[in-house]
Design an enzyme around this catalytic site. Structure first.
Site, PDB file in Angstrom:
ATOM      1  N   MET A   1      10.517  -6.959   3.722  1.00 54.78           N
ATOM      2  CA  MET A   1      10.748  -7.659   4.982  1.00 54.78           C
ATOM      3  C   MET A   1      12.038  -8.492   4.966  1.00 54.78           C
ATOM      4  O   MET A   1      12.026  -9.680   5.310  1.00 54.78           O
ATOM      5  CB  MET A   1       9.538  -8.542   5.318  1.00 54.78           C
ATOM      6  CG  MET A   1       8.233  -7.769   5.419  1.00 54.78           C
ATOM      7  SD  MET A   1       8.295  -6.452   6.648  1.00 54.78           S
ATOM      8  CE  MET A   1       8.192  -7.434   8.135  1.00 54.78           C
ATOM      9  N   ARG A   2      13.123  -7.876   4.568  1.00 54.62           N
ATOM     10  CA  ARG A   2      14.409  -8.553   4.600  1.00 54.62           C
ATOM     11  C   ARG A   2      15.409  -7.693   5.360  1.00 54.62           C
ATOM     12  O   ARG A   2      15.414  -6.471   5.197  1.00 54.62           O
ATOM     13  CB  ARG A   2      14.971  -8.754   3.174  1.00 54.62           C
ATOM     14  CG  ARG A   2      14.134  -9.597   2.271  1.00 54.62           C
ATOM     15  CD  ARG A   2      13.989 -11.016   2.721  1.00 54.62           C
ATOM     16  NE  ARG A   2      15.259 -11.707   2.865  1.00 54.62           N
ATOM     17  CZ  ARG A   2      15.391 -12.864   3.525  1.00 54.62           C
ATOM     18  NH1 ARG A   2      14.335 -13.438   4.096  1.00 54.62           N
ATOM     19  NH2 ARG A   2      16.568 -13.448   3.620  1.00 54.62           N
TER      20      ARG A   2
ATOM     21  N   HIS B   1       9.015   3.037   8.485  1.00 55.28           N
ATOM     22  CA  HIS B   1       8.940   2.167   9.665  1.00 55.28           C
ATOM     23  C   HIS B   1       7.740   2.598  10.513  1.00 55.28           C
ATOM     24  O   HIS B   1       7.552   3.793  10.760  1.00 55.28           O
ATOM     25  CB  HIS B   1      10.232   2.287  10.480  1.00 55.28           C
ATOM     26  CG  HIS B   1      10.246   1.386  11.664  1.00 55.28           C
ATOM     27  ND1 HIS B   1      10.470   0.028  11.557  1.00 55.28           N
ATOM     28  CD2 HIS B   1      10.021   1.631  12.972  1.00 55.28           C
ATOM     29  CE1 HIS B   1      10.388  -0.518  12.760  1.00 55.28           C
ATOM     30  NE2 HIS B   1      10.116   0.435  13.634  1.00 55.28           N
TER      31      HIS B   1
ATOM     32  N   SER C   1       0.830  -1.216   0.000  1.00 57.23           N
ATOM     33  CA  SER C   1       0.000   0.000   0.000  1.00 57.23           C
ATOM     34  C   SER C   1       0.864   1.265   0.000  1.00 57.23           C
ATOM     35  O   SER C   1       0.477   2.281  -0.589  1.00 57.23           O
ATOM     36  CB  SER C   1      -0.980   0.002   1.180  1.00 57.23           C
ATOM     37  OG  SER C   1      -0.311   0.150   2.410  1.00 57.23           O
ATOM     38  N   ASN C   2       2.024   1.218   0.624  1.00 54.57           N
ATOM     39  CA  ASN C   2       2.910   2.391   0.563  1.00 54.57           C
ATOM     40  C   ASN C   2       3.462   2.584  -0.840  1.00 54.57           C
ATOM     41  O   ASN C   2       3.573   3.719  -1.315  1.00 54.57           O
ATOM     42  CB  ASN C   2       4.049   2.251   1.578  1.00 54.57           C
ATOM     43  CG  ASN C   2       3.616   2.644   2.972  1.00 54.57           C
ATOM     44  OD1 ASN C   2       3.420   3.831   3.244  1.00 54.57           O
ATOM     45  ND2 ASN C   2       3.430   1.668   3.838  1.00 54.57           N
TER      46      ASN C   2
ATOM     47  N   ARG D   1      22.521 -14.232   2.708  1.00 52.98           N
ATOM     48  CA  ARG D   1      21.937 -12.878   2.597  1.00 52.98           C
ATOM     49  C   ARG D   1      22.759 -12.038   1.629  1.00 52.98           C
ATOM     50  O   ARG D   1      22.223 -11.273   0.834  1.00 52.98           O
ATOM     51  CB  ARG D   1      21.948 -12.173   3.959  1.00 52.98           C
ATOM     52  CG  ARG D   1      20.850 -12.609   4.871  1.00 52.98           C
ATOM     53  CD  ARG D   1      20.756 -11.694   6.091  1.00 52.98           C
ATOM     54  NE  ARG D   1      19.904 -12.312   7.082  1.00 52.98           N
ATOM     55  CZ  ARG D   1      18.566 -12.271   7.057  1.00 52.98           C
ATOM     56  NH1 ARG D   1      17.948 -11.595   6.133  1.00 52.98           N
ATOM     57  NH2 ARG D   1      17.858 -12.886   7.969  1.00 52.98           N
TER      58      ARG D   1
ATOM     59  N   ASP E   1      16.894   0.276  11.227  1.00 50.27           N
ATOM     60  CA  ASP E   1      15.941   1.314  11.645  1.00 50.27           C
ATOM     61  C   ASP E   1      16.605   2.474  12.398  1.00 50.27           C
ATOM     62  O   ASP E   1      16.000   3.073  13.283  1.00 50.27           O
ATOM     63  CB  ASP E   1      14.825   0.709  12.525  1.00 50.27           C
ATOM     64  CG  ASP E   1      14.024  -0.358  11.794  1.00 50.27           C
ATOM     65  OD1 ASP E   1      13.911  -0.274  10.557  1.00 50.27           O
ATOM     66  OD2 ASP E   1      13.511  -1.275  12.460  1.00 50.27           O
TER      67      ASP E   1
ATOM     68  N   ASN F   1      13.481   4.073   3.938  1.00 50.82           N
ATOM     69  CA  ASN F   1      12.598   3.030   4.465  1.00 50.82           C
ATOM     70  C   ASN F   1      11.488   3.701   5.253  1.00 50.82           C
ATOM     71  O   ASN F   1      11.697   4.767   5.827  1.00 50.82           O
ATOM     72  CB  ASN F   1      13.381   2.099   5.400  1.00 50.82           C
ATOM     73  CG  ASN F   1      12.511   0.999   5.972  1.00 50.82           C
ATOM     74  OD1 ASN F   1      11.740   0.356   5.247  1.00 50.82           O
ATOM     75  ND2 ASN F   1      12.603   0.767   7.276  1.00 50.82           N
TER      76      ASN F   1
HETATM   77  C1  GRF Z   1       3.936  -0.744   6.752  1.00 47.74           C
HETATM   78  O1  GRF Z   1       3.305  -0.633   7.994  1.00 47.74           O
HETATM   79  C2  GRF Z   1       5.357  -0.269   6.832  1.00 47.74           C
HETATM   80  O2  GRF Z   1       5.548   0.777   7.733  1.00 47.74           O
HETATM   81  C3  GRF Z   1       6.073  -1.490   7.325  1.00 47.74           C
HETATM   82  O3  GRF Z   1       5.429  -2.577   6.708  1.00 47.74           O
HETATM   83  C4  GRF Z   1       4.106  -2.205   6.354  1.00 47.74           C
HETATM   84  C5  GRF Z   1       4.002  -2.398   4.883  1.00 47.74           C
HETATM   85  O4  GRF Z   1       2.700  -2.172   4.393  1.00 47.74           O
HETATM   86  N1  GRF Z   1       7.488  -1.401   7.045  1.00 47.74           N
HETATM   87  P1  GRF Z   1       2.454  -2.044   2.835  1.00 47.74           P
HETATM   88  O5  GRF Z   1       3.035  -3.313   2.197  1.00 47.74           O
HETATM   89  O6  GRF Z   1       3.140  -0.809   2.349  1.00 47.74           O
HETATM   90  O7  GRF Z   1       0.973  -1.992   2.680  1.00 47.74           O
END
Ligand code: GRF
Length: 198
Positions: A92-93, A111, A15-16, A67, A147, A109
């Site tokens: 998510m890596r 967070h 979604s981002n 990795r 982070d 990124n």
């Molecule tokens: C978001 O909450 C972002 O902050 C975190 O993972 C989530 C990803 O959501 N890192 P999306 O895939 O962007 O919907």
């Protein structure tokens, strides 16, 4: 205006990434999204990118022995795309210096916490467990330490009575989308740069 070439790294919903693609539809926006890369072939966000005619690429981390090997392959693809900027958006890596170093100052990124609070996973659960009154999200430059890079922008939300991790996550996510679009614009336009330590 020359728009910066940005790539987005995802692992899931995306979604981002969508918010960034939507923001970049405006030709005055200082970046264009030229590719969306996922480490998972079934990431839901890929379908949206394909529908929008954006180049997509899957680099499956399971196909690599380490990795570093995965990061090297990903970096090679990103270099080929001649990107100016990379946006991690639910990617998510854990990244190694092999991927981070070449893009230092050019990789962002998002967070879901008000960093430096709640680095890592399960941020909403931890904020609730602590009885935090406010929570939120942060866009930051990616550096070797998870982070912990320089903050570009943050948005806060109140924690409300009766909040669950789900309701809080949803309220934070609403803030994430405009925040990421604003942060990418600030970096792509050169208004914000990563400070280099000397
Ligand atoms: C978001 O909450 C972002 O902050 C975190 O993972 C989530 C990803 O959501 N890192 P999306 O895939 O962007 O919907």
């Amino acid at each position: 205006m020359i728009r910066k070439r940005a790539g987005v790294l995802i692992s899931g919903r995306g979604s981002n990434m969508r918010a960034l693609v939507e923001a970049a539809r405006d030709l005055q926006y200082p970046a264009q999204i030229v590719c969306v890369v996922s480490n998972k072939a079934d990431a839901a966000g890929l379908a949206f990118a394909i529908e929008r005619g954006i180049e997509t690429k899957v680099v499956d981390h399971r196909a690599f022995v380490s990795r570093e090997a995965f990061d090297a392959a990903l970096n090679a693809y990103l270099q080929d795309q001649k990107l100016d900027l990379i946006c991690c958006a639910g990617f998510m890596r854990i990244m190694t210096p092999v991927l981070i170093r070449p893009w230092l100052g050019r990789m962002l990124n998002i967070h879901p916490s008000l960093l430096p609070a709640y680095k890592g996973l399960h941020t909403h659960e931890r904020a609730l467990a602590d009885g935090a009154k406010s929570h939120g999200c942060t866009v930051h430059f990616v550096t070797d330490e998870l982070d912990s890079g320089q903050i570009v922008a943050q948005a806060a939300v109140s924690v409300l009575p009766g909040d669950t991790a789900g309701t809080l996550a949803a309220r934070v996510l609403e803030q994430e989308h405009p925040l990421y679009a604003k942060a990418l614009a600030l970096v792509a336009s050169g208004e914000i740069q990563m400070r280099t330590s000397s």
